[in-house]
Design a protein around this motif. Structure first.
Motif, PDB file in Angstrom:
ATOM      1  N   ILE A   1      41.202  -3.018   4.978  1.00  0.00           N
ATOM      2  CA  ILE A   1      39.600  -3.173   4.353  1.00  0.00           C
ATOM      3  C   ILE A   1      39.605  -4.885   3.997  1.00  0.00           C
ATOM      4  CG2 ILE A   1      37.999  -2.750   2.403  1.00  0.00           C
ATOM      5  CD1 ILE A   1      39.061  -0.211   2.187  1.00  0.00           C
ATOM      6  N   GLU A   2      38.535  -5.379   4.304  1.00  0.00           N
ATOM      7  CA  GLU A   2      38.367  -7.127   3.855  1.00  0.00           C
ATOM      8  C   GLU A   2      37.548  -6.823   2.726  1.00  0.00           C
ATOM      9  OE1 GLU A   2      37.362 -10.808   6.527  1.00  0.00           O
ATOM     10  OE2 GLU A   2      35.523  -9.738   6.325  1.00  0.00           O
TER      11      GLU A   2
ATOM     12  N   ARG B   1      42.467  -9.377   2.817  1.00  0.00           N
ATOM     13  CA  ARG B   1      42.265  -8.129   3.241  1.00  0.00           C
ATOM     14  C   ARG B   1      43.444  -7.061   2.719  1.00  0.00           C
ATOM     15  NH1 ARG B   1      42.011  -8.515   9.794  1.00  0.00           N
ATOM     16  NH2 ARG B   1      40.053  -9.807   9.957  1.00  0.00           N
TER      17      ARG B   1
ATOM     18  N   SER C   1      34.207  -3.323  -3.711  1.00  0.00           N
ATOM     19  CA  SER C   1      33.659  -2.919  -2.339  1.00  0.00           C
ATOM     20  C   SER C   1      34.326  -3.936  -1.280  1.00  0.00           C
ATOM     21  CB  SER C   1      32.231  -2.848  -2.216  1.00  0.00           C
ATOM     22  OG  SER C   1      31.589  -4.259  -2.702  1.00  0.00           O
ATOM     23  N   GLY C   2      34.354  -3.328  -0.180  1.00  0.00           N
ATOM     24  CA  GLY C   2      34.754  -3.932   0.904  1.00  0.00           C
ATOM     25  C   GLY C   2      34.264  -3.683   2.448  1.00  0.00           C
ATOM     26  N   ARG C   3      34.649  -4.187   3.463  1.00  0.00           N
ATOM     27  CA  ARG C   3      34.337  -3.823   4.876  1.00  0.00           C
ATOM     28  C   ARG C   3      35.544  -3.495   5.595  1.00  0.00           C
ATOM     29  NH1 ARG C   3      33.856  -6.439   9.650  1.00  0.00           N
ATOM     30  NH2 ARG C   3      34.685  -8.448   8.568  1.00  0.00           N
ATOM     31  N   VAL C   4      35.473  -2.101   6.200  1.00  0.00           N
ATOM     32  CA  VAL C   4      36.437  -1.535   6.951  1.00  0.00           C
ATOM     33  C   VAL C   4      36.600  -2.195   8.401  1.00  0.00           C
ATOM     34  CG1 VAL C   4      37.233   0.497   8.151  1.00  0.00           C
ATOM     35  CG2 VAL C   4      36.260   0.531   6.056  1.00  0.00           C
ATOM     36  N   VAL C   5      37.758  -3.052   8.622  1.00  0.00           N
ATOM     37  CA  VAL C   5      37.692  -3.883   9.782  1.00  0.00           C
ATOM     38  C   VAL C   5      38.696  -3.100  10.766  1.00  0.00           C
ATOM     39  CG1 VAL C   5      37.307  -6.097   8.580  1.00  0.00           C
ATOM     40  CG2 VAL C   5      39.785  -5.170   8.735  1.00  0.00           C
TER      41      VAL C   5
ATOM     42  N   SER D   1      32.686   4.423   6.106  1.00  0.00           N
ATOM     43  CA  SER D   1      32.455   3.475   5.192  1.00  0.00           C
ATOM     44  C   SER D   1      32.203   4.238   3.758  1.00  0.00           C
ATOM     45  CB  SER D   1      31.358   2.625   5.453  1.00  0.00           C
ATOM     46  OG  SER D   1      31.498   1.866   6.785  1.00  0.00           O
TER      47      SER D   1
END
Length: 504
Positions: free
Chosen positions: A448-449, A455, A435-439, A474
């Motif tokens: 994605i981080e 990244r 899982s990651g965070r869309v930056v 997300s």
């Protein structure tokens, strides 16, 4: 007198008496080489020799007959002729036209027997005291003998020539050489110095190793210093010059063998043959070991093999030189460095030296690499390598470059420290769900981080709508193809592509 004949050591003159007079050849310039029968020479009679001939001198000798003649001879410091008549207390009585006294110490005799032997002899002396009123006359024979000896010695010295070969007798030995009486014939009484450096073509530690007192030797006259009365002699100059055969016997790159004769701070001298030495510089002694002093490896008397690095033949102003290498007889470890330590490989070594610009690390015996100050740590700037490293510390490093010809290796310590990307890849396998965070979203791709500083870029599925809300976006990227991410990260790590331009 008139010259009537010339013998090897004497010149005979007709002086108007029934018996001829004789002069030593040394009394003439150039040992009487220019004298010929019929020449006229002014002489004085000083006595008679054992053969009955009148002994002559080229010194002006007066024959006083009265007090006025004595006063003139005394004033002009002329030598006068006299006859020893008797031995008296403290000396001898001499008839110089009047009765004179000669102290025994000024007779020129070495002992009492020689003093007694002078009685009845005709001598040449000089008046040192004259008192007409008291009829007191004192004469000195020794001063006349010394003047005659100096004159004859100078005449003999003038007959010597530089480059001539003469026979002499070793009279005394000193630490720096031997004094040789180049006696015989007309050169009797002349001494020259045979310096230790001119005794032999080989190195001579002590003069007594070559010559001994009383030994007769042939020497060459190297230099005559007329001003100081010194004569330099040479013995090795009469021997064959060993360096003449060097060009034929030796060549650059040739392997030779010899004995170590002496060790200095900068190297060791090796005798290849009598009179021919080569020098092994300290820098040419070992590939691997740092030699602090030549004596750590070599000592006088050791037999060694070496390779000739260069040859410089002797000239008139400089001695010949042969440069030798000891390490060249062994394999050069740097030739194997590119294979043993390829670029990109990790090595372990010990810090040997720290400088302002970096640190040296020994990765194998005799193989050192340099870590620049900028390649020590990655997370901060350091002012000096010693802030982080110390001699003797064991470190790991990555090989950045190798130059075998220049014998250089560049290392990096900071690149041997694992990064967050290395740890992430080590903890995950292809097929894992992450899982990651869309930056960032740009068109049909997104960044994605996955973790701090990690990244990844991936393509947005074609079914996704660009107008979806952030939660929907997300959700669309909740599952990422890890195999593509892994390939991208590995490519970035290897330098094939950057994280920002990686493709899934």
């Amino acid at each position: 007198g008139t010259v009537v004949s010339i013998a090897p050591e004497q010149v005979f003159l007709d002086i108007g008496y029934k018996i001829e007079g004789v002069l030593p050849r040394s009394a003439f310039p150039n040992n009487a080489e220019a004298v010929k029968p019929g020449d006229t020479v002014s002489v004085s009679i000083t006595g008679r020799n054992q053969e009955g001939y009148y002994e002559l001198s080229r010194f002006r000798v007066a024959l006083p007959r009265d007090w006025s003649a004595l006063e003139a001879a005394f004033a002009q410091k002329l030598a006068v002729a006299g006859t020893v008549t008797a031995a008296v207390k403290g000396g001898l009585s001499v008839d110089v036209g009047v009765r004179a006294f000669m102290p025994a110490s000024r007779s020129g005799a070495r002992d009492a027997a020689e003093v007694e032997a002078l009685i009845g002899q005709q001598i040449t002396c000089r008046i040192t005291k004259l008192d007409v009123a008291d009829e007191n006359v004192v004469v000195d024979r020794r001063v006349v003998l010394e003047e005659q000896a100096r004159s004859e010695l100078e005449a003999r010295r003038s007959a010597l020539e530089e480059g001539a070969t003469v026979t002499g007798t070793v009279r005394s030995l000193m630490p720096y050489g031997a004094f040789v009486d180049i006696g015989g014939g007309e050169f009797r009484g002349l001494e020259g110095l045979l310096h230790v450096s001119d005794m032999a073509h080989t190195r001579v530690a002590k003069p007594e190793d070559v010559v001994s007192v009383g030994q007769q030797i042939q020497v060459r006259i190297l230099k005559i210093d007329a001003a100081n009365g010194k004569i330099s002699l040479g013995l090795k100059q009469l021997q064959p010059e060993p360096w003449q055969a060097v060009p034929e016997r030796y060549s650059q790159g040739q392997r030779v063998s010899g004995a170590v004769t002496r060790v200095t701070d900068f190297g060791a001298f090796v005798e290849l043959e009598p009179g021919v030495e080569g020098m092994i510089h300290i820098s040419e002694m070992s590939w691997a070991k740092k030699v602090r002093h030549p004596s750590d490896l070599l000592k006088p008397g050791d037999r060694v093999d070496a390779v000739i690095l260069s040859i410089k033949l002797p000239t008139q102003s400089e001695a010949g030189r042969i440069a030798l290498g000891l390490k060249q007889t062994l394999a050069d470890p740097w030739l194997e460095v590119p294979r043993q330590f390829p670029v990109g490989s990790q090595v372990q070594g010990t810090v040997t030296k720290i400088m302002n610009f970096g640190a040296f690390v020994e990765v194998a015996e005799g193989i050192e690499g340099m870590v620049h100050v900028s390649e020590i740590v990655a997370d901060r700037r350091i002012n000096h390598p010693r802030d982080v490293l110390r001699p003797g510390q064991v470190v790991k490093a990555i090989v950045l470059a190798v130059d075998s010809e220049k014998r250089q290796m560049k290392l990096s310590i900071k690149q041997a420290v694992p990064t967050s990307i290395d740890e992430y890849i080590a903890e995950h396998q292809p097929g894992d769900q992450v899982s990651g965070r869309v930056v960032e979203i740009a068109g049909d791709s997104a960044v994605i981080e996955l973790g701090e500083g990690i990244r990844a870029a991936c393509r947005v599925p074609a079914t996704a709508s660009a107008a979806q809300s952030a939660p929907a976006a997300s959700s669309a990227f909740a599952k990422v193809d890890l195999s593509s991410l892994t390939s991208m990260l590995q490519a970035r790590w290897k330098g094939a592509a950057s994280a920002d331009s990686g493709q899934p």
